[in-house]
Design an enzyme around this catalytic site. Structure first.
Site, PDB file in Angstrom:
ATOM      1  N   ARG A 101       1.420 -12.532   4.932  1.00  0.00           N
ATOM      2  CA  ARG A 101       2.830 -12.615   4.549  1.00  0.00           C
ATOM      3  C   ARG A 101       3.773 -12.177   5.672  1.00  0.00           C
ATOM      4  NH1 ARG A 101       2.839 -10.218  -1.658  1.00  0.00           N
ATOM      5  NH2 ARG A 101       0.880 -11.155  -2.319  1.00  0.00           N
ATOM      6  N   HIS A 158      -3.489 -15.989  10.742  1.00  0.00           N
ATOM      7  CA  HIS A 158      -3.044 -14.712  10.182  1.00  0.00           C
ATOM      8  C   HIS A 158      -3.522 -13.513  10.992  1.00  0.00           C
ATOM      9  CE1 HIS A 158      -1.659 -17.137   6.985  1.00  0.00           C
ATOM     10  NE2 HIS A 158      -2.822 -17.295   6.380  1.00  0.00           N
ATOM     11  N   PRO A 179       0.831  -1.202   0.000  1.00  0.00           N
ATOM     12  CA  PRO A 179       0.000   0.000   0.000  1.00  0.00           C
ATOM     13  C   PRO A 179       0.867   1.254   0.000  1.00  0.00           C
ATOM     14  CG  PRO A 179      -0.096  -1.110   2.121  1.00  0.00           C
ATOM     15  CD  PRO A 179       0.584  -2.044   1.181  1.00  0.00           C
ATOM     16  N   GLU A 180       0.411   2.259  -0.743  1.00  0.00           N
ATOM     17  CA  GLU A 180       1.123   3.523  -0.806  1.00  0.00           C
ATOM     18  C   GLU A 180       0.449   4.529   0.124  1.00  0.00           C
ATOM     19  OE1 GLU A 180       2.182   4.887  -4.691  1.00  0.00           O
ATOM     20  OE2 GLU A 180       2.648   2.885  -5.417  1.00  0.00           O
TER      21      GLU A 180
END
Length: 295
Positions: free
Chosen positions: A125, A106, A2-3
């Protein structure tokens, strides 16, 4: 990853729940993510109140009444989801929603607040991370001490770009991605801003300055384009690519208005251009642009 607009959108989603709320229980389900959790992580949060939830570059910052700051980074696949008091797990419906994994394996951190709200951090991840730092020394923390200016702040203008880029023979795209100059500006929005400004990503950064070091018209156009594209993306809820989702599970809309990013071999969206979007590799990243109207 994400930016800036995506992180800002997440911050705005979490703010009504976290800001002013007191941690009554923190459940840390593993010893590390990308980095180990701080020692006594849960203990240092429990019983304390979030006085402000802000953002620096791509980091979320929760100021605590203890004087510490909870630093949170989403990494590649991190996301938060909110469960209000008495609310059960559910998935909102709609064309812009994508199901998100919620397997307990997760869900690495659960923040429970007084009043019953819970904020759950999920990261398949495990490239995200959390840290704690005294507010007084935050600016000197390794994560922040070398970061450049915020692209949405008043400091970013044509004169600033000209001053920093004068004499640089670095390609403009690479110069804009240097986090020591501009913090949080990423690949997607650099491509989009360069298209809006009509500038080639291959242009030398130094050409944005005059011989006297002042800003050219190109520098002025680029500063306006950067601020505008980020503001438009935030207003649209960010761009939902791969793993990114809002705190409520919905997707952003901005990817549906990309002019060049990921639009290789499609017609340029600039009226009257007639060019075609191309893709090249720069510094190991894909760059999308129109060679006809971006010079």
């Amino acid at each position: 990853m994400p930016e800036l607009p995506e992180v800002e959108t997440v911050r705005r989603g979490l703010q009504p729940v976290m800001e002013g709320a007191r941690f009554c229980r923190v459940e840390q389900r593993r010893s590390d993510l990308r980095f180990p959790f701080p020692e006594r992580f849960a203990e240092r949060l429990e019983g304390h109140t979030v006085s402000a939830l802000t953002r620096r570059a791509k980091y979320l910052l929760a100021d605590l009444d203890s004087g510490d700051v909870l630093i949170m980074h989403l990494g590649m696949s991190g996301s938060f989801r909110i469960l209000l008091a008495g609310e059960e797990e559910s998935e909102p419906e709609g064309v812009f929603h994508r199901a998100r994994g919620k397997a307990a394996a997760h869900d690495h951190v659960v923040f429970a607040f007084e009043g019953g709200a819970r904020v759950i951090y999920n990261d398949p991840r495990r490239f995200g991370f959390m840290a704690l730092c005294p507010r007084a020394s935050l600016a000197d923390h390794p994560f922040f001490r070398d970061l450049g200016i915020e692209p949405l702040g008043n400091e970013l203008n044509g004169a600033w770009l000209a001053q920093r880029f004068a004499g640089k023979r670095t390609p403009l795209k690479a110069a804009l991605l240097d986090q020591k100059l501009i913090a949080g500006l990423g690949n997607i929005y650099v491509c989009e801003a360069l298209w809006r400004a009509g500038l080639s990503p291959k242009r030398l950064a130094g050409t944005l300055a005059t011989k006297a070091g002042g800003p050219t018209a190109r520098a002025e156009r680029l500063a306006v384009a950067i601020r505008a594209v980020l503001a438009d993306a935030i207003a649209a809820g960010g761009s939902s690519l791969r793993d990114y989702v809002h705190a409520d599970g919905s997707l952003g809309y901005f990817q549906h208005t990309f002019a060049v990013y990921d639009r290789e071999e499609t017609p340029c969206a600039r009226p009257g251009c007639g060019g075609t979007v191309e893709r090249i590799a720069q510094s190991g990243r894909s760059t999308f642009f129109c060679s006809r109207c971006q010079r």
